[in-house]
Write a protein that holds these residues in place. Structure first.
Motif, short mmCIF file in Angstrom:
data_model
loop_
_atom_site.label_atom_id
_atom_site.label_comp_id
_atom_site.label_asym_id
_atom_site.label_seq_id
_atom_site.Cartn_x
_atom_site.Cartn_y
_atom_site.Cartn_z
N ALA A 1 -16.15 7.21 -57.48
CA ALA A 1 -15.23 6.31 -57.62
C ALA A 1 -15.65 5.02 -57.26
O ALA A 1 -15.14 4.03 -58.19
N MET A 2 -16.45 4.60 -56.33
CA MET A 2 -16.85 3.39 -56.27
C MET A 2 -17.90 2.77 -57.48
O MET A 2 -17.63 1.61 -57.59
N LEU A 3 -18.72 3.50 -57.63
CA LEU A 3 -19.47 3.45 -58.79
C LEU A 3 -18.62 2.93 -60.18
O LEU A 3 -19.22 1.80 -60.82
N LYS A 4 -17.62 3.58 -60.27
CA LYS A 4 -16.83 3.29 -61.45
C LYS A 4 -16.39 1.82 -61.57
O LYS A 4 -15.94 1.28 -62.47
N ASP A 5 -16.09 1.47 -60.25
CA ASP A 5 -15.44 0.10 -59.89
C ASP A 5 -16.98 -0.91 -59.43
O ASP A 5 -16.61 -1.87 -58.84
N TRP A 6 -17.89 -0.61 -60.28
CA TRP A 6 -19.31 -1.40 -59.80
C TRP A 6 -19.08 -2.95 -60.07
O TRP A 6 -19.48 -3.51 -59.06
N HIS A 7 -18.27 -3.28 -60.85
CA HIS A 7 -18.02 -4.75 -61.07
C HIS A 7 -17.33 -5.41 -59.93
O HIS A 7 -17.32 -6.75 -59.82
N LEU A 8 -16.66 -4.69 -59.04
CA LEU A 8 -16.04 -4.98 -57.74
C LEU A 8 -16.89 -5.49 -56.66
O LEU A 8 -16.59 -6.31 -55.85
N LEU A 9 -18.13 -4.85 -56.67
CA LEU A 9 -19.09 -5.14 -55.80
C LEU A 9 -19.80 -6.64 -55.70
O LEU A 9 -19.98 -7.10 -56.69
N THR A 10 -20.00 -6.95 -54.56
CA THR A 10 -20.72 -8.40 -54.45
C THR A 10 -21.96 -8.37 -53.76
O THR A 10 -21.85 -7.52 -52.81
N PRO A 11 -22.90 -9.09 -53.77
CA PRO A 11 -23.87 -9.23 -53.11
C PRO A 11 -23.51 -9.69 -51.72
O PRO A 11 -22.65 -10.05 -51.38
N ALA A 12 -24.18 -8.99 -50.56
CA ALA A 12 -23.63 -9.06 -49.27
C ALA A 12 -24.40 -10.71 -48.76
O ALA A 12 -25.04 -11.29 -49.42
N ASN A 13 -23.71 -11.18 -47.57
CA ASN A 13 -24.02 -12.21 -47.03
C ASN A 13 -25.10 -12.01 -46.11
O ASN A 13 -25.19 -11.25 -45.11
N ILE A 14 -26.59 -12.35 -46.72
CA ILE A 14 -27.56 -11.81 -45.78
C ILE A 14 -27.85 -12.77 -44.62
O ILE A 14 -27.77 -13.90 -44.60
N VAL A 15 -28.20 -11.67 -43.57
CA VAL A 15 -28.47 -12.36 -42.45
C VAL A 15 -29.88 -12.19 -42.02
O VAL A 15 -30.60 -11.18 -42.15
N SER A 16 -30.76 -13.74 -42.26
CA SER A 16 -32.13 -13.54 -41.92
C SER A 16 -32.52 -12.77 -40.47
O SER A 16 -32.25 -13.26 -39.77
N PRO A 17 -33.45 -11.82 -40.80
CA PRO A 17 -33.92 -11.15 -39.65
C PRO A 17 -35.43 -11.88 -39.12
O PRO A 17 -35.91 -11.52 -38.18
N TYR A 18 -35.80 -12.86 -39.95
CA TYR A 18 -37.08 -13.42 -39.47
C TYR A 18 -37.30 -14.39 -38.34
O TYR A 18 -36.07 -15.26 -37.98
N PRO A 19 -38.05 -14.72 -37.70
CA PRO A 19 -38.49 -15.86 -36.89
C PRO A 19 -38.04 -17.18 -37.44
O PRO A 19 -38.13 -17.32 -38.80
N PRO A 20 -37.69 -18.04 -36.65
CA PRO A 20 -37.28 -19.56 -37.06
C PRO A 20 -38.27 -20.30 -38.08
O PRO A 20 -37.93 -20.77 -39.04
N GLU A 21 -39.52 -20.03 -37.74
CA GLU A 21 -40.66 -20.70 -38.61
C GLU A 21 -40.60 -20.25 -40.16
O GLU A 21 -40.83 -20.87 -40.96
N ILE A 22 -40.48 -18.74 -40.15
CA ILE A 22 -40.41 -18.22 -41.40
C ILE A 22 -39.29 -18.43 -42.45
O ILE A 22 -39.24 -18.74 -43.47
N THR A 23 -38.14 -18.48 -41.39
CA THR A 23 -36.89 -18.71 -42.13
C THR A 23 -36.85 -20.06 -42.82
O THR A 23 -36.59 -20.30 -43.73
N ALA A 24 -37.26 -21.07 -41.87
CA ALA A 24 -37.41 -22.45 -42.54
C ALA A 24 -38.15 -22.59 -43.73
O ALA A 24 -37.85 -23.23 -44.68
N ALA A 25 -39.36 -21.92 -43.61
CA ALA A 25 -40.26 -21.90 -45.02
C ALA A 25 -39.75 -21.50 -45.90
O ALA A 25 -39.78 -21.82 -47.21
N ARG A 26 -39.02 -20.08 -45.88
CA ARG A 26 -38.30 -19.54 -47.00
C ARG A 26 -37.15 -20.58 -47.46
O ARG A 26 -37.15 -20.25 -48.60
N ASN A 27 -36.41 -20.79 -46.73
CA ASN A 27 -35.35 -21.80 -47.30
C ASN A 27 -35.84 -23.05 -48.01
O ASN A 27 -35.31 -23.23 -49.17
N VAL A 28 -36.98 -23.55 -47.59
CA VAL A 28 -37.39 -24.82 -48.24
C VAL A 28 -37.79 -24.52 -49.67
O VAL A 28 -37.66 -24.98 -50.70
N LEU A 29 -38.80 -23.18 -49.65
CA LEU A 29 -38.99 -22.81 -51.13
C LEU A 29 -37.95 -22.23 -52.00
O LEU A 29 -38.01 -22.21 -53.13
N ALA A 30 -37.13 -21.45 -51.27
CA ALA A 30 -35.89 -21.01 -52.33
C ALA A 30 -35.28 -21.94 -52.77
O ALA A 30 -34.61 -21.65 -54.07
#
Length: 689
Positions: free
Chosen positions: A154-183
């Motif tokens: 039933a959930m797959l039939k309504d796949w168009h209602l699904l949205t990407p998650a709000n991602i919580v970064s699991p990385y250390p601050p230095e890696i997160t900062a470098a990722r965000n600049v490049l992103a």
């Protein structure tokens, strides 16, 4: 069609979910590394949805071919959503993959499967709490009993209602900062639906094969833009200064997901009985113990083969009698209809007779052996075989995963060759490919069983006779395993030198086998499939053999001439020219070697209906067979070239004529040497043989 991807660790019931949703009977094995390619199927009651079963993998940080395939499909094939199947009995480890898939930016549904198994172990998973923490829908299922699957559909039939998650970064601050600049720089060039943060972090760690898949699936020119090249180099330099060089950066990424998965599991999973797995550990002490592991393995194989031999004799004779009675009807009908003899002779005595023998001799033992072997697989025992053999393969400087591909070879050597993709090291993968043929596939078992029954088991049906036959058959299988180890050591000491790699093997929990499902699956997926393949190959082979036997060549015929050429080598190997000719003519498939031999013998004698093993035994003895002939024939069947299908599979996997030729020459040379040695030694003791 809307594409839904199905991802998950090995052995979480992913293929069971796939089969239940699509109705397809894909094989589901209770051991890791079973699926190495994608399978496709339309979801029942939602035909517009195509479900793609990806290879089982533990991570999208691809270190193997199956992980790279799963990563590339999820990130670059633009699935509408990804269903991540997790094992509720090991939520921490499984959430690691779920978090990585969520990070890609695709809509995700987490299917927490095996809730029934978790309940038995006093593990309680709270799907609502997990959904709250992960920011994606989470469903609890028990796919074997279809619990929760209707809600998933039933959930797959309504796949168009699904949205990407709000991602919580699991990385250390230095890696997160470098990722965000490049992103920020990558955002305009990122493929639709893929998170630029995901692309940035994996460009920073220089993920294996990532730039190649980007080049194949997108316009990769953005990777060469000066601002992106400069930013990538600068961020890597700054990360290295902070202690995150290439190796430590990858380790930090892995560790970040592991820690994040532990934190989430601590909030949504509770554990009751600390001794929930005590029973499994007791069984493991027996099945994998240093003193009892190999003994239990041998005894289980012995029991399976004893049941196969004991149970297949009477059904085989009954089936042969029915089929050869039908042959008489066909013959009388052809004569009554006035069909020319030149037409019905090759069709009845060539095509039909070979097919009748294949069916009557192969079907009963396969119908017994395959369900028994599949029950062991469903019970969870096959990974224990790999565990027991790991030390032996390490000693031979090969990878312990080769034990898994060897188990696949019991079903089909071509499948074992393809299964070698689960081995990461190219050197060790080649060793597994080149040696898989030493394990007898299902096409060779009927020959072993028939020869043992005729020359060693006797005809009285006494339990000791059938037990002795089973012991001999088990010894043949053990010899095949030993020859696999010998050949692996030989290769690793010569053309494939190297240091063996370590690997992690997950031992699945012991489970009560689904007997009805196993019977149906083994009948459809293995027994009838293999039988159909054998019949399809046997029919034209019977026709060709009949014409070879009836085409004059001087004072004799073509087949006699070929047999005469093979006679000196055949005698030296303890056999005769007809047996060697049958092996050569049976190269398309192992299943037709014995039918080829029978056709060769029958072309030289009067017509004989082989409606029983006694009749076949009389035919063989009439052509000079002794127990030495039977022994050497079994040894050469165990140690000879791969079948045509396996040879083609080896070439496709290696893309090399050299390795393909070596895969043929290695077992063949060893088989010839072993047979000549055995025949010479036996004839020294028994000169009359």
């Amino acid at each position: 069609m809307t594409t839904i991807a199905l991802a998950g660790n090995p052995n979480v019931g992913k293929s069971t979910v796939f089969n239940a949703l699509t109705g397809l009977q894909q094989h589901t094995g209770n051991w890791p590394g079973k699926t190495v390619e994608t399978a496709h199927g339309r979801i029942r009651n939602a035909q517009e949805l195509e479900l793609v079963d990806l290879p089982g993998c533990y991570s999208l940080l691809a270190t193997s071919e199956e992980e790279a395939l799963a990563r590339d499909f999820i990130c670059f094939e633009n699935p509408a959503c990804v269903v991540v199947v997790c094992d509720a009995t090991a939520p921490e480890r499984n959430l690691n993959l779920a978090l990585q898939v969520i990070e890609t930016g695709r809509p995700v549904i987490v299917c927490m499967n095996l809730l029934d198994e978790a309940a038995k172990r006093s593990i309680h998973v709270d799907p609502a709490r997990l959904a709250e923490v992960l920011h994606v829908p989470v469903l609890g299922t028990a796919a074997r009993s279809r619990e929760g699957l209707d809600a998933l559909v039933a959930m797959l039939k309504d796949w168009h209602l699904l949205t990407p998650a709000n991602i919580v970064s699991p990385y250390p601050p230095e890696i997160t900062a470098a990722r965000n600049v490049l992103a920020q720089l990558l955002k305009p060039y990122t493929p639709d639906g893929l998170s630029p943060e995901w692309l940035a972090i994996h460009l920073l760690e220089d993920a294996p094969g990532l730039q190649e898949i980007i080049a194949r699936k997108t316009d990769a020119s953005f990777l060469h833009k000066p601002e992106i090249v400069r930013a990538l180099a600068l961020e890597r330099e700054q990360l290295a200064a902070a202690g995150y060089d290439e190796k430590h950066l990858r380790d930090a990424i892995v560790e970040s997901f592991v820690l994040r998965a532990e934190q989430i599991a601590a909030r949504a999973v509770s554990y009751g009985d600390a001794a929930h797995d005590a029973r499994d550990r007791r069984w493991d002490r027996f099945f994998t113990g240093r003193r009892t592991g190999f003994i239990s393995m041998f005894m289980l194989l012995l029991f399976v083969f004893w049941l196969t031999i004991e149970g297949s004799n009477y059904p085989s004779e009954l089936l042969a009698a029915m089929l050869f009675t039908l042959q008489d009807w066909l013959l009388r009908g052809a004569i009554a209809l006035g069909i020319p003899e030149t037409v019905y002779n090759p069709l009845i005595f060539g095509v039909y007779r070979v097919m009748a023998w294949v069916i009557s001799v192969m079907l009963p033992p396969m119908a017994i052996f395959f369900p028994l072997f599949t029950l062991l697989e469903d019970f969870g025992y096959l990974p224990r075989i790999a565990y027991n053999l790991d030390r032996a393969f390490q000693t031979c400087r090969a990878c312990g995963k080769q034990a898994l591909t060897m188990c696949m070879g019991f079903g089909c050597n071509a499948a074992g060759v393809t299964g070698a993709r689960i081995i990461d090291s190219p050197r060790e993968r080649l060793i597994a490919i080149l040696t898989n043929n030493f394990v007898p596939c299902n096409g060779r078992f009927p020959l072993f069983i028939a020869l043992i029954a005729m020359f060693w088991a006797g005809t009285s049906g006494a339990p000791l006779e059938s037990f002795g036959a089973a012991f001999l058959l088990t010894s043949v299988i053990v010899l095949g395993v030993l020859m696999t180890l010998v050949a692996s050591r030989l290769l690793s000491a010569t053309v494939l030198r190297g240091v063996p790699s370590a690997f992690t093997l997950e031992l699945p929990p012991y489970r009560r086998p689904q007997v009805v499902t196993v019977l149906i699956r083994s009948l459809l997926d293995r027994t009838l499939f293999v039988l159909f393949r054998a019949v399809v190959v046997a029919a034209p082979a019977g026709l060709v053999l009949w014409y070879l036997a009836n085409t004059p060549f001087g004072a004799t015929n073509l087949i006699d001439r070929f047999v005469h050429v093979m006679e000196p080598l055949g005698h030296a190997m303890g056999m005769d020219g007809a047996i060697l000719a049958a092996f050569i003519l049976g190269m398309p498939a192992n299943e037709i070697v014995f039918p080829c031999l029978i056709m060769i013998y029958l072309a030289q004698t009067s017509i004989l209906e082989l409606d029983s093993l006694q009749a076949l035994h009389g035919l063989l003895v009439g052509h000079g067979w002794t127990w030495l002939t039977a022994l050497c024939t079994m040894l050469f069947s165990l140690l000879h070239w791969p079948c045509g299908t396996t040879i083609l599979t080896i070439f496709r996997e290696t893309k090399s004529l050299y390795w393909t030729a070596l895969s043929v020459l290695l077992p063949t040379s060893m088989g010839i040497a072993v047979c000549i040695t055995v025949a010479a030694l036996v004839r020294l003791v028994f000169p009359d043989l």
